[in-house]
Design a protein around this motif. Structure first.
Motif, mmCIF file in Angstrom:
data_model
loop_
_atom_site.group_PDB
_atom_site.id
_atom_site.type_symbol
_atom_site.label_atom_id
_atom_site.label_comp_id
_atom_site.label_asym_id
_atom_site.label_seq_id
_atom_site.Cartn_x
_atom_site.Cartn_y
_atom_site.Cartn_z
ATOM 1 N N GLY A 64 -4.864 -24.826 -19.680
ATOM 2 C CA GLY A 64 -5.746 -25.893 -20.130
ATOM 3 C C GLY A 64 -7.069 -25.978 -19.418
ATOM 4 N N THR A 65 -7.461 -24.947 -18.662
ATOM 5 C CA THR A 65 -8.733 -25.009 -17.953
ATOM 6 C C THR A 65 -9.791 -24.123 -18.603
ATOM 7 O OG1 THR A 65 -8.077 -23.220 -16.455
ATOM 8 C CG2 THR A 65 -7.607 -25.472 -15.747
ATOM 9 N N GLY A 66 -9.362 -23.278 -19.532
ATOM 10 C CA GLY A 66 -10.311 -22.388 -20.184
ATOM 11 C C GLY A 66 -10.863 -22.995 -21.463
ATOM 12 N N ASP A 67 -11.632 -22.192 -22.210
ATOM 13 C CA ASP A 67 -12.207 -22.628 -23.475
ATOM 14 C C ASP A 67 -11.182 -22.408 -24.587
ATOM 15 O OD1 ASP A 67 -13.657 -23.166 -25.722
ATOM 16 O OD2 ASP A 67 -15.255 -21.712 -25.334
ATOM 17 N N PRO A 68 -10.687 -23.496 -25.221
ATOM 18 C CA PRO A 68 -9.652 -23.339 -26.248
ATOM 19 C C PRO A 68 -10.184 -22.755 -27.543
ATOM 20 C CG PRO A 68 -10.331 -25.628 -26.118
ATOM 21 C CD PRO A 68 -11.045 -24.903 -24.998
ATOM 22 N N SER A 69 -11.492 -22.770 -27.751
ATOM 23 C CA SER A 69 -12.065 -22.268 -29.008
ATOM 24 C C SER A 69 -12.425 -20.793 -28.876
ATOM 25 C CB SER A 69 -13.299 -23.096 -29.375
ATOM 26 O OG SER A 69 -14.256 -23.052 -28.334
ATOM 27 N N VAL A 70 -11.416 -19.947 -28.820
ATOM 28 C CA VAL A 70 -11.635 -18.510 -28.682
ATOM 29 C C VAL A 70 -12.022 -17.925 -30.040
ATOM 30 C CG1 VAL A 70 -10.584 -16.312 -28.070
ATOM 31 C CG2 VAL A 70 -9.984 -18.372 -26.794
ATOM 32 N N ALA A 71 -13.139 -17.216 -30.078
ATOM 33 C CA ALA A 71 -13.618 -16.630 -31.330
ATOM 34 C C ALA A 71 -12.730 -15.457 -31.748
ATOM 35 C CB ALA A 71 -15.057 -16.171 -31.167
ATOM 36 N N THR A 72 -12.374 -15.404 -33.017
ATOM 37 C CA THR A 72 -11.571 -14.307 -33.546
ATOM 38 C C THR A 72 -12.146 -13.843 -34.878
ATOM 39 O OG1 THR A 72 -10.062 -15.761 -34.759
ATOM 40 C CG2 THR A 72 -9.469 -15.221 -32.481
ATOM 41 N N LYS A 73 -11.711 -12.672 -35.308
ATOM 42 C CA LYS A 73 -12.060 -12.145 -36.628
ATOM 43 C C LYS A 73 -10.760 -11.799 -37.344
ATOM 44 C CE LYS A 73 -16.452 -10.239 -34.989
ATOM 45 N NZ LYS A 73 -17.293 -11.269 -35.643
ATOM 46 N N GLN A 74 -10.801 -11.772 -38.656
ATOM 47 C CA GLN A 74 -9.587 -11.517 -39.420
ATOM 48 C C GLN A 74 -9.883 -10.567 -40.570
ATOM 49 O OE1 GLN A 74 -7.790 -15.013 -41.106
ATOM 50 N NE2 GLN A 74 -5.805 -14.016 -41.437
ATOM 51 N N THR A 75 -8.936 -9.675 -40.819
ATOM 52 C CA THR A 75 -9.044 -8.768 -41.946
ATOM 53 C C THR A 75 -7.651 -8.297 -42.319
ATOM 54 O OG1 THR A 75 -10.196 -6.810 -42.806
ATOM 55 C CG2 THR A 75 -9.301 -6.657 -40.573
ATOM 56 N N SER A 76 -7.537 -7.624 -43.461
ATOM 57 C CA SER A 76 -6.246 -7.062 -43.862
ATOM 58 C C SER A 76 -6.078 -5.682 -43.251
ATOM 59 C CB SER A 76 -6.159 -6.955 -45.386
ATOM 60 O OG SER A 76 -7.101 -6.009 -45.868
ATOM 61 N N THR A 103 -5.341 -2.926 -44.781
ATOM 62 C CA THR A 103 -5.994 -1.884 -45.593
ATOM 63 C C THR A 103 -7.510 -1.879 -45.391
ATOM 64 O OG1 THR A 103 -6.047 -3.438 -47.450
ATOM 65 C CG2 THR A 103 -4.190 -1.888 -47.357
ATOM 66 N N ALA A 104 -8.069 -3.051 -45.091
ATOM 67 C CA ALA A 104 -9.520 -3.130 -44.914
ATOM 68 C C ALA A 104 -9.956 -2.905 -43.473
ATOM 69 C CB ALA A 104 -10.020 -4.489 -45.396
ATOM 70 N N LEU A 105 -8.965 -2.702 -42.584
ATOM 71 C CA LEU A 105 -9.276 -2.604 -41.156
ATOM 72 C C LEU A 105 -10.247 -1.476 -40.818
ATOM 73 C CD1 LEU A 105 -8.841 -3.568 -38.263
ATOM 74 C CD2 LEU A 105 -6.786 -2.145 -38.175
ATOM 75 N N PRO A 106 -10.051 -0.246 -41.344
ATOM 76 C CA PRO A 106 -10.986 0.832 -40.989
ATOM 77 C C PRO A 106 -12.437 0.501 -41.331
ATOM 78 C CG PRO A 106 -9.023 1.743 -41.980
ATOM 79 C CD PRO A 106 -8.934 0.270 -42.161
ATOM 80 N N GLU A 107 -12.650 -0.028 -42.553
ATOM 81 C CA GLU A 107 -14.009 -0.359 -42.961
ATOM 82 C C GLU A 107 -14.577 -1.501 -42.114
ATOM 83 O OE1 GLU A 107 -16.426 -1.905 -46.948
ATOM 84 O OE2 GLU A 107 -14.309 -1.346 -47.071
ATOM 85 N N HIS A 108 -13.720 -2.481 -41.809
ATOM 86 C CA HIS A 108 -14.157 -3.622 -40.996
ATOM 87 C C HIS A 108 -14.560 -3.186 -39.591
ATOM 88 C CE1 HIS A 108 -14.474 -7.912 -40.290
ATOM 89 N NE2 HIS A 108 -13.760 -7.792 -39.164
ATOM 90 N N LEU A 109 -13.737 -2.320 -38.974
ATOM 91 C CA LEU A 109 -14.052 -1.821 -37.635
ATOM 92 C C LEU A 109 -15.330 -0.998 -37.635
ATOM 93 C CD1 LEU A 109 -10.648 -0.717 -36.052
ATOM 94 C CD2 LEU A 109 -12.213 -2.448 -35.198
ATOM 95 N N ALA A 110 -15.493 -0.157 -38.663
ATOM 96 C CA ALA A 110 -16.698 0.682 -38.755
ATOM 97 C C ALA A 110 -17.935 -0.179 -38.829
ATOM 98 C CB ALA A 110 -16.602 1.587 -39.981
#
Length: 402
Positions: A375-387, A389-396
């Motif tokens: 409870g001492t850190g920042d609870p709003s950790v930024a994340t990204k989401q993808t499927s 099948t779309a992971l390779p294109e998203h990472l690229a």
């Protein structure tokens, strides 16, 4: 076994192995014969036991053998933040995740050898965990005195070592003096924050730093401060190496406090020899709870250490501490507790004031890991989401913009 202790202030000497304070009221520490010590006299042991000739006991069994030997890391990523050349002495690498293991590694076996009864401590944080762990590794009964309102998270962390935990209501700060009395009246050695054997263990952090730099010396050391015990240990180590002829110009000691409980900063700024205890209405809440000590028992000795080395004491508000905790992680790769983050925030403040130069070698000592903190850190950790099948294109796409 060393049994001679001395008061740093008045010089009074004692033969009692369990004495903690001088009749003048100040804490005592064990005398050390350093006249014949040199770096090549170190033992062929791991960790802090390399310096066994300068300690009051021989290397014991149990997890004490895992204490010390923490890494000293050159951290270029933190240079711009701190305004100097940063080295990090990561004390979170200890068995229970904090520098307290250096003190417990000496104090618990020393207490067992001198008193033979149970051991205990007054703490609801790192010192409680450390004392309980070291006692458990030596199959010794341990009693931990905690405040009545202690959190369930703290109880879980301490309780894993199965000490007897006693919740005490009333003035928790007054338990320091109670502990000294109880240790003389009952078959228990309650190891307070500045017990002489603890101070002996803490000084090994200074030995490790100076041996790593030898024949040079860091320009400054910055560390969080609560009771003043760790600062006392670092100063004791400096004095030992000076007496041994291994240290001509000691590093400047800079101590850092939280602004909502900073009696040492106030005393230093006012030119006082001893800190004035803060009243309840002068103390606020802080994320750096480990160093929120309104009445440090070794405060006078910590101030003496600072002035003897031409250092200073500074204090910081939570917003600066939060930023430094994040910078420790993002720019240095270190996970530290909020109290430990004050070492970086303090170095930044001192550089801004001109007390630390850009070309100086400065050792920051984060005293405890952040992995035990909740409870001492920042609870709003930024994340990204993808499927998938779309992971390779998203990472690229992401990597193309990096």
């Amino acid at each position: 076994m060393t049994t001679v202790s001395r008061c740093y202030r008045c010089g009074e000497q004692y033969e009692e192995a369990t004495r903690v304070r001088c009749t003048c009221g100040e804490p005592v520490w064990f005398e050390t014969d350093t006249t014949a010590f040199a770096w090549d006299e170190c033992r062929d042991y791991d960790g802090m036991w390399r310096y066994e000739p300068l300690l009051p006991i021989d290397r014991p069994k149990g997890i004490a053998r895992a204490a010390g030997g923490t890494p000293l890391v050159r951290s270029e990523g933190l240079d711009a933040v701190a305004g100097c050349q940063v080295y990090v002495k990561d004390e979170g690498e200890h068995p229970t995740g904090a520098y307290k293991d250096r003190g417990s590694a000496v104090a618990v076996p020393h207490a067992i050898a001198t008193s033979g009864g149970a051991v205990g401590t007054v703490s609801y944080g790192n010192m409680a965990m450390s004392t309980a762990a070291h006692a458990a590794s030596l199959d010794r009964e341990c009693v931990v005195l905690v405040p009545d309102e202690i959190s369930s998270v703290r109880l879980e962390l301490i309780g894993q070592y199965e000490p007897t935990i006693i919740r005490v209501d009333g003035d928790y700060g007054a338990l320091y003096d109670d502990a000294l009395t109880l240790s003389t009246e009952l078959p228990i050695a309650i190891l307070v924050s500045d017990a002489p054997a603890r101070i002996s263990g803490y000084k090994t952090a200074l030995f490790e730093i100076c041996e790593a730099f030898a024949p040079d010396v860091p320009d400054a050391i910055v560390l969080p401060t609560s009771s003043g015990g760790f600062a006392s240990g670092i100063w004791r180590g400096i004095r030992d190496l000076e007496a041994a002829g291994l240290l001509d110009e000691p590093p400047r000691l800079y101590l850092v406090q939280t602004a909502v409980s900073d009696p040492l900063t106030r005393a230093f700024d006012a030119g006082e020899v001893d800190p004035t205890p803060l009243e309840d209405d002068e103390v606020g809440e802080t994320i750096a709870h480990s160093i929120g000590n309104p009445d440090p028992p070794s405060g006078g000795r910590a101030l003496a250490a600072v002035r003897d080395t031409d250092g200073a004491v500074v204090s910081l508000r939570d917003e600066k501490i939060r930023v430094a905790q994040r910078q420790f992680a993002v720019d240095g790769g270190f996970c530290v507790e909020p109290a430990s983050a004050t070492s970086l925030a303090g170095a930044t403040r001192l550089s801004e004031r001109g007390a630390i130069g850009a070309d100086e070698d400065v050792v920051l000592i984060p005293t405890g890991t952040g992995f035990k903190e909740f409870g001492t850190g920042d609870p709003s950790v930024a994340t990204k989401q993808t499927s998938r099948t779309a992971l390779p294109e998203h990472l690229a796409s992401l990597l193309a913009g990096s």
